[in-house]
Design a protein around this motif. Sequence first.
Motif, short mmCIF file in Angstrom:
data_model
loop_
_atom_site.label_atom_id
_atom_site.label_comp_id
_atom_site.label_asym_id
_atom_site.label_seq_id
_atom_site.Cartn_x
_atom_site.Cartn_y
_atom_site.Cartn_z
N ASN A 54 37.15 51.59 40.27
CA ASN A 54 37.06 50.12 40.20
C ASN A 54 36.70 49.52 41.55
O ASN A 54 35.99 48.52 41.62
CB ASN A 54 38.37 49.54 39.67
N ALA A 110 33.39 47.28 42.22
CA ALA A 110 33.41 45.99 42.91
C ALA A 110 32.38 45.97 44.04
O ALA A 110 31.67 44.97 44.23
CB ALA A 110 34.81 45.71 43.45
N LEU A 118 36.83 36.11 39.76
CA LEU A 118 35.81 37.15 39.96
C LEU A 118 34.41 36.54 39.93
O LEU A 118 33.59 36.81 40.83
CB LEU A 118 35.95 38.22 38.87
N ILE A 153 36.55 40.09 45.45
CA ILE A 153 35.94 40.76 44.30
C ILE A 153 36.71 42.04 43.97
O ILE A 153 37.02 42.32 42.81
CB ILE A 153 34.45 41.07 44.57
N TYR A 205 40.13 41.10 42.38
CA TYR A 205 40.02 40.58 41.00
C TYR A 205 39.61 41.69 40.03
O TYR A 205 40.09 41.71 38.89
CB TYR A 205 39.05 39.41 40.94
N VAL A 206 38.74 42.59 40.45
CA VAL A 206 38.37 43.72 39.60
C VAL A 206 39.59 44.58 39.31
O VAL A 206 39.81 45.00 38.16
CB VAL A 206 37.25 44.55 40.25
#
Length: 220
Positions: free
Chosen positions: A112, A116, A172, A207, A210-211
């Motif tokens: 992840n 991102a 995001l 980013i 939030y991911v």
Amino acid sequence: MADTAQRSMHNQQKHNKERSHAQSYGKVWLFFVYYWIIFGIGCYLGQYLPDSWRQPLSFALLALVLITLFVKRARKYGIVISHIYTIVLGLLSYATFTYYLQSLGADVFYKNVALAIVAFIVFGLIGFFLIRDASSMGKYLFVTLIALIIASLVGIFIHNPILHTAIMVVGLLLFLLYTIYDFNRMKRGAYNARELGFNLFLNLIHIIKYVLRIADRLRK
């Protein structure tokens, strides 16, 4: 003969301009890496941060953001504020990353994070190469940022899954759009190298967070 001299002068000016742009871009990325180093140091020290300090520091960080956004005089101290913000963000992020690493597992966590980073690069390339002028986006992004901060404050006191999911998705999208906006600023030359390097650092770290939050929510 005159045409040859004129063409040579034009080529030299073009070369000098390209060289100047390359040097300016290089400064932006040096500051980008510099803030990541400061963040990394803060993140390392975060393992020694007492749990009782985390909430007060979180509110202090939020207050610092609000002061920077609404008090014009505070912007004169941008270089000091950016360093304080980065260090405190690093201190708080240690616990955040530790939680997601344990919750998601190492494999999913790093995938992840990689996702991102790829999203940051893709949206940056869109802003730099595909959009001519994204300056009009600035005011809309600012209003959305304020709305996101308010919603996040409300979310502290109201534990509503739908609200928290909406905050994650909007957050995001907001920082992906900010990435487009900031890369476009770099393309147009409308920037200060230190400030833009700091903004790009903020875009990427938000980013990533939030991911990770969305990935963690989807697993529950």
